[in-house]
Design a protein around this motif. Structure first.
Motif, PDB file in Angstrom:
ATOM      1  N   ALA A  53      17.073  51.250  50.341  1.00  0.00           N
ATOM      2  CA  ALA A  53      17.158  52.627  49.832  1.00  0.00           C
ATOM      3  C   ALA A  53      18.470  52.764  49.084  1.00  0.00           C
ATOM      4  N   LYS A  54      18.470  53.613  48.064  1.00  0.00           N
ATOM      5  CA  LYS A  54      19.684  53.852  47.291  1.00  0.00           C
ATOM      6  C   LYS A  54      19.744  55.326  46.927  1.00  0.00           C
ATOM      7  N   ILE A  67      17.139  59.872  45.945  1.00  0.00           N
ATOM      8  CA  ILE A  67      17.058  58.648  46.740  1.00  0.00           C
ATOM      9  C   ILE A  67      15.936  57.790  46.180  1.00  0.00           C
ATOM     10  N   ASP A  68      16.267  56.521  45.916  1.00  0.00           N
ATOM     11  CA  ASP A  68      15.262  55.529  45.539  1.00  0.00           C
ATOM     12  C   ASP A  68      14.725  54.954  46.839  1.00  0.00           C
ATOM     13  N   GLN A  69      13.450  55.197  47.093  1.00  0.00           N
ATOM     14  CA  GLN A  69      12.842  54.835  48.373  1.00  0.00           C
ATOM     15  C   GLN A  69      12.101  53.502  48.261  1.00  0.00           C
ATOM     16  N   TYR A  70      12.865  52.415  48.176  1.00  0.00           N
ATOM     17  CA  TYR A  70      12.261  51.091  48.064  1.00  0.00           C
ATOM     18  C   TYR A  70      11.471  50.720  49.308  1.00  0.00           C
ATOM     19  N   TYR A  71      11.724  51.410  50.414  1.00  0.00           N
ATOM     20  CA  TYR A  71      11.048  51.116  51.674  1.00  0.00           C
ATOM     21  C   TYR A  71       9.603  51.599  51.673  1.00  0.00           C
ATOM     22  N   ARG A  72       9.227  52.448  50.741  1.00  0.00           N
ATOM     23  CA  ARG A  72       7.859  52.970  50.712  1.00  0.00           C
ATOM     24  C   ARG A  72       6.883  51.902  50.257  1.00  0.00           C
ATOM     25  N   ARG A  78       8.597  56.517  44.321  1.00  0.00           N
ATOM     26  CA  ARG A  78       9.788  55.903  44.888  1.00  0.00           C
ATOM     27  C   ARG A  78      11.046  56.757  44.764  1.00  0.00           C
ATOM     28  N   LEU A  95      22.390  57.679  54.593  1.00  0.00           N
ATOM     29  CA  LEU A  95      21.855  56.333  54.827  1.00  0.00           C
ATOM     30  C   LEU A  95      22.228  55.826  56.214  1.00  0.00           C
ATOM     31  N   TYR A 102      14.429  53.640  57.753  1.00  0.00           N
ATOM     32  CA  TYR A 102      14.183  53.041  56.440  1.00  0.00           C
ATOM     33  C   TYR A 102      13.958  51.535  56.561  1.00  0.00           C
ATOM     34  N   TYR A 106      10.530  49.599  55.560  1.00  0.00           N
ATOM     35  CA  TYR A 106      10.573  48.540  54.559  1.00  0.00           C
ATOM     36  C   TYR A 106       9.892  47.284  55.085  1.00  0.00           C
TER      37      TYR A 106
END
Length: 113
Positions: A53-54, A67-72, A78, A95, A102, A106
């Motif tokens: 996440a970022k 928030i960039d939700q790379y965990y989705r 995202r 975070l 998260y 992920y």
């Protein structure tokens, strides 16, 4: 961004077999923040950094801080602009407060063990 590009980074904990960290960058620096990013990540054995996440303030059509939700899961939206964060330190805290959830999401969505 390599880990050395962070103003600071620290370990938040271990989940399963991975050690999760948060790295924070601020431009031009932490005393005068014009832009920022806080990143939750882990490193694979080969040194590759996997972002989970970022939270950053890069400008998008929908707004700025998100928030960039790379965990989705793949195919899911995202970016979330509805996040109660306005500073680099609030991004770091968000975070740190949510890293375990998260990380779990992920790994469930992107990696099999």
């Amino acid at each position: 961004m390599t880990q050395s590009e962070f103003a600071y980074s620290y370990e938040v904990g271990q989940y399963r077999t991975r050690v999760f960290q948060i790295g924070v960058r601020a431009d031009p620096n932490l005393n005068t923040v014009e832009s920022f990013a806080a990143v939750l990540f882990y490193e694979r054995a080969n040194g590759e950094r996997i972002e989970i996440a970022k939270i950053d303030d890069s400008e998008h059509d929908e707004g700025s801080i998100h928030i960039d939700q790379y965990y989705r899961e793949e195919g899911a939206e995202r970016k979330d602009f509805d996040i109660d964060v306005s500073t680099v330190y609030e991004a770091d805290d968000h975070l740190a407060d949510n890293w375990r959830r998260y990380a779990r999401l992920y790994l469930e969505n992107h990696e099999s063990e």
